[in-house]
Design a protein around this motif. Sequence first.
Motif, PDB file in Angstrom:
ATOM      1  N   THR A  70       0.765  -1.363  -0.063  1.00 30.16           N
ATOM      2  CA  THR A  70       0.096  -0.115  -0.189  1.00 30.16           C
ATOM      3  C   THR A  70       0.823   1.283  -0.043  1.00 30.16           C
ATOM      4  N   ASP A  71       0.583   2.377  -0.874  1.00 29.11           N
ATOM      5  CA  ASP A  71       0.976   3.470  -0.895  1.00 29.11           C
ATOM      6  C   ASP A  71       2.589   3.316  -1.297  1.00 29.11           C
ATOM      7  N   ALA A  72       2.969   2.271  -2.182  1.00 29.70           N
ATOM      8  CA  ALA A  72       4.507   2.108  -2.673  1.00 29.70           C
ATOM      9  C   ALA A  72       4.697   3.227  -3.583  1.00 29.70           C
ATOM     10  N   VAL A  73       6.139   3.554  -3.356  1.00 33.55           N
ATOM     11  CA  VAL A  73       6.654   4.685  -4.378  1.00 33.55           C
ATOM     12  C   VAL A  73       6.820   3.992  -5.710  1.00 33.55           C
ATOM     13  N   GLU A  74       7.374   2.867  -5.929  1.00 29.58           N
ATOM     14  CA  GLU A  74       7.948   2.320  -7.091  1.00 29.58           C
ATOM     15  C   GLU A  74       6.919   0.967  -7.499  1.00 29.58           C
ATOM     16  N   CYS A  75       6.911   0.726  -8.715  1.00 28.49           N
ATOM     17  CA  CYS A  75       6.124  -0.862  -9.138  1.00 28.49           C
ATOM     18  C   CYS A  75       7.377  -1.572  -9.477  1.00 28.49           C
ATOM     19  N   HIS A  76       7.216  -2.986  -9.468  1.00 28.23           N
ATOM     20  CA  HIS A  76       7.974  -4.011  -9.705  1.00 28.23           C
ATOM     21  C   HIS A  76       7.712  -4.551 -11.067  1.00 28.23           C
ATOM     22  N   LEU A  77       8.712  -4.795 -11.889  1.00 25.92           N
ATOM     23  CA  LEU A  77       8.577  -5.141 -13.164  1.00 25.92           C
ATOM     24  C   LEU A  77       8.429  -6.829 -13.114  1.00 25.92           C
ATOM     25  N   CYS A  78       7.541  -7.588 -13.901  1.00 27.27           N
ATOM     26  CA  CYS A  78       7.385  -8.841 -13.741  1.00 27.27           C
ATOM     27  C   CYS A  78       8.291  -9.492 -14.705  1.00 27.27           C
ATOM     28  N   SER A  79       8.909 -10.653 -14.609  1.00 26.40           N
ATOM     29  CA  SER A  79       9.663 -11.452 -15.164  1.00 26.40           C
ATOM     30  C   SER A  79       9.222 -11.641 -16.714  1.00 26.40           C
ATOM     31  N   TRP A  80      10.041 -12.169 -17.539  1.00 27.47           N
ATOM     32  CA  TRP A  80       9.851 -12.110 -19.040  1.00 27.47           C
ATOM     33  C   TRP A  80       8.890 -13.050 -19.327  1.00 27.47           C
ATOM     34  N   ASP A  81       8.483 -14.198 -18.545  1.00 31.89           N
ATOM     35  CA  ASP A  81       7.509 -15.228 -18.775  1.00 31.89           C
ATOM     36  C   ASP A  81       6.402 -14.943 -17.836  1.00 31.89           C
ATOM     37  N   THR A  82       6.269 -13.795 -17.127  1.00 32.51           N
ATOM     38  CA  THR A  82       5.053 -13.553 -16.351  1.00 32.51           C
ATOM     39  C   THR A  82       4.287 -12.228 -16.850  1.00 32.51           C
ATOM     40  N   TRP A  83       3.086 -11.925 -16.289  1.00 32.26           N
ATOM     41  CA  TRP A  83       2.519 -10.885 -16.574  1.00 32.26           C
ATOM     42  C   TRP A  83       1.586 -10.376 -15.486  1.00 32.26           C
ATOM     43  N   SER A  84       1.185  -9.054 -15.274  1.00 35.00           N
ATOM     44  CA  SER A  84       0.471  -8.649 -14.138  1.00 35.00           C
ATOM     45  C   SER A  84      -0.957  -9.058 -14.136  1.00 35.00           C
ATOM     46  N   ASN A  85      -1.612  -9.279 -13.345  1.00 30.80           N
ATOM     47  CA  ASN A  85      -3.160  -9.633 -13.156  1.00 30.80           C
ATOM     48  C   ASN A  85      -3.782  -8.285 -13.150  1.00 30.80           C
ATOM     49  N   VAL A  86      -5.025  -8.507 -13.201  1.00 29.97           N
ATOM     50  CA  VAL A  86      -6.013  -7.368 -13.134  1.00 29.97           C
ATOM     51  C   VAL A  86      -6.125  -6.404 -12.176  1.00 29.97           C
ATOM     52  N   GLN A  87      -5.844  -7.084 -10.979  1.00 35.93           N
ATOM     53  CA  GLN A  87      -5.505  -5.956  -9.830  1.00 35.93           C
ATOM     54  C   GLN A  87      -4.037  -5.415  -9.590  1.00 35.93           C
ATOM     55  N   GLN A  88      -3.040  -5.991 -10.224  1.00 39.22           N
ATOM     56  CA  GLN A  88      -1.832  -5.702 -10.531  1.00 39.22           C
ATOM     57  C   GLN A  88      -1.062  -5.780  -9.287  1.00 39.22           C
ATOM     58  N   ASP A  89      -1.360  -6.727  -8.461  1.00 37.71           N
ATOM     59  CA  ASP A  89      -0.509  -7.263  -7.345  1.00 37.71           C
ATOM     60  C   ASP A  89       0.003  -8.279  -7.268  1.00 37.71           C
ATOM     61  N   ARG A  90       0.032  -9.208  -8.305  1.00 41.84           N
ATOM     62  CA  ARG A  90       0.602 -10.478  -8.463  1.00 41.84           C
ATOM     63  C   ARG A  90       1.063 -10.580 -10.112  1.00 41.84           C
ATOM     64  N   CYS A  91       2.285 -11.377 -10.184  1.00 43.47           N
ATOM     65  CA  CYS A  91       2.863 -11.684 -11.423  1.00 43.47           C
ATOM     66  C   CYS A  91       2.232 -13.212 -11.708  1.00 43.47           C
ATOM     67  N   LEU A  92       1.431 -13.327 -12.794  1.00 42.44           N
ATOM     68  CA  LEU A  92       1.138 -14.702 -13.497  1.00 42.44           C
ATOM     69  C   LEU A  92       1.687 -15.159 -14.580  1.00 42.44           C
ATOM     70  N   PRO A  93       1.959 -16.660 -14.706  1.00 39.48           N
ATOM     71  CA  PRO A  93       2.326 -16.994 -16.014  1.00 39.48           C
ATOM     72  C   PRO A  93       1.792 -16.531 -17.441  1.00 39.48           C
ATOM     73  N   ARG A  94       2.306 -16.043 -18.397  1.00 37.33           N
ATOM     74  CA  ARG A  94       1.966 -15.806 -19.427  1.00 37.33           C
ATOM     75  C   ARG A  94       1.253 -16.657 -20.287  1.00 37.33           C
ATOM     76  N   THR A  95       0.339 -16.572 -21.087  1.00 36.54           N
ATOM     77  CA  THR A  95      -0.418 -17.537 -21.961  1.00 36.54           C
ATOM     78  C   THR A  95       0.578 -17.664 -23.186  1.00 36.54           C
ATOM     79  N   THR A  96       0.823 -18.896 -23.473  1.00 34.09           N
ATOM     80  CA  THR A  96       1.546 -19.074 -24.919  1.00 34.09           C
ATOM     81  C   THR A  96       0.534 -19.491 -25.930  1.00 34.09           C
ATOM     82  N   GLU A  97       0.783 -18.745 -27.067  1.00 34.23           N
ATOM     83  CA  GLU A  97      -0.105 -18.861 -28.185  1.00 34.23           C
ATOM     84  C   GLU A  97       0.630 -19.434 -29.525  1.00 34.23           C
ATOM     85  N   PHE A  98       0.212 -20.479 -29.806  1.00 35.63           N
ATOM     86  CA  PHE A  98       0.607 -21.134 -31.313  1.00 35.63           C
ATOM     87  C   PHE A  98      -0.406 -21.930 -32.085  1.00 35.63           C
TER      88      PHE A  98
END
Length: 330
Positions: free
Chosen positions: A25-53
């Motif tokens: 709460t009230d954090a000054v900076e955001c944290h970047l997710c790793s290359w194979d994850t992406w932020s959820n809707v609430q942007q409080d967790r990094c979830l695995p990215r969906t793979t498309e082919f």
Amino acid sequence: MIIQGKPPCCYDCDRCPQGQISNQTDAVECHLCSWDTWSNVQQDRCLPRTTEFLSYEEPLGYILSTISSFSSLIPLSILGVFIHQKKTPIVRANNYSLSCLLLLSLFLCFLCFLGFIGYPQPQMCLLRQVAFGMVFSLCISCVLAKTITVVIAFNATKPGSRLRQWAGVKVAYYIIVICNLIQLVLCVMWLIISPSFPELDLYTKPGIIIVICNEGSITFFWCMLGYLGLLASLSFIVAFLARRLPDSFNEAKFITFSMLAFLSVWLSFIPAYLSARGMYTVAMEVFAILISSWAVLGCIFVPKCFIILFWPSMNSREHLRAMTTDKNKK
């Protein structure tokens, strides 16, 4: 962001950018997710990215694979008809051996889609475009050989014609071998200089990893495709010039329509391929392979099969001689 008219301690929190989170709460900076994850809707967790082919489980992949599998049975069925009816006038007049080779190449054309559907493995990326280029080169070179054979066969019947020494199957096979050798050289150079390889696209669609085959050298890809266009154009020009030859066995008209349809499909494919993204890029190429293969199969072989199966009275020497006589009178 500080609220105007309020003490400095009062402010509104901005949302983190896409791909970044803040779990405090009230954090000054955001944290970047790793290359194979992406932020959820609430942007409080990094979830695995969906793979498309383009996979067999996808509706699009399932439909294309079903159509291709069914389509590959058609040239084999026509081949069976030709083998059973190989002594009839229509089959013999339209160069039985070349027709069989063309049907086998069309069977392979319908099956070469197998390299485009499924998770892109290194071996699949390495060979799928090469297999596509070689199989279609064999198909179009067979069409070109059939077209030139029609022209030589007609002109060789004229008195004193020097083309009699070129009449026969050998010239057609020489054309096929030379045309395919040129395509083989292009493909081997492609594999040696800049081969295809699997690649992860992280930027086209946010939150999705698109697994694709990087073609390595896009120049070699368009050279391979352009060479097929050159062969098809030559076949179209020769067939168009020979379409009015007074011969009941003349299939130049059918070849003209087939090559016109083939060229139209692949000219339409270029802008669609360049504008598509993700698995739809692969789907566009598979779709173009299917339509162009059906164009050749339908224009060249369906009329013959219709006569052989449903109008056998036309598949006789007497009927074809009568047609030839009528055409010569006109």
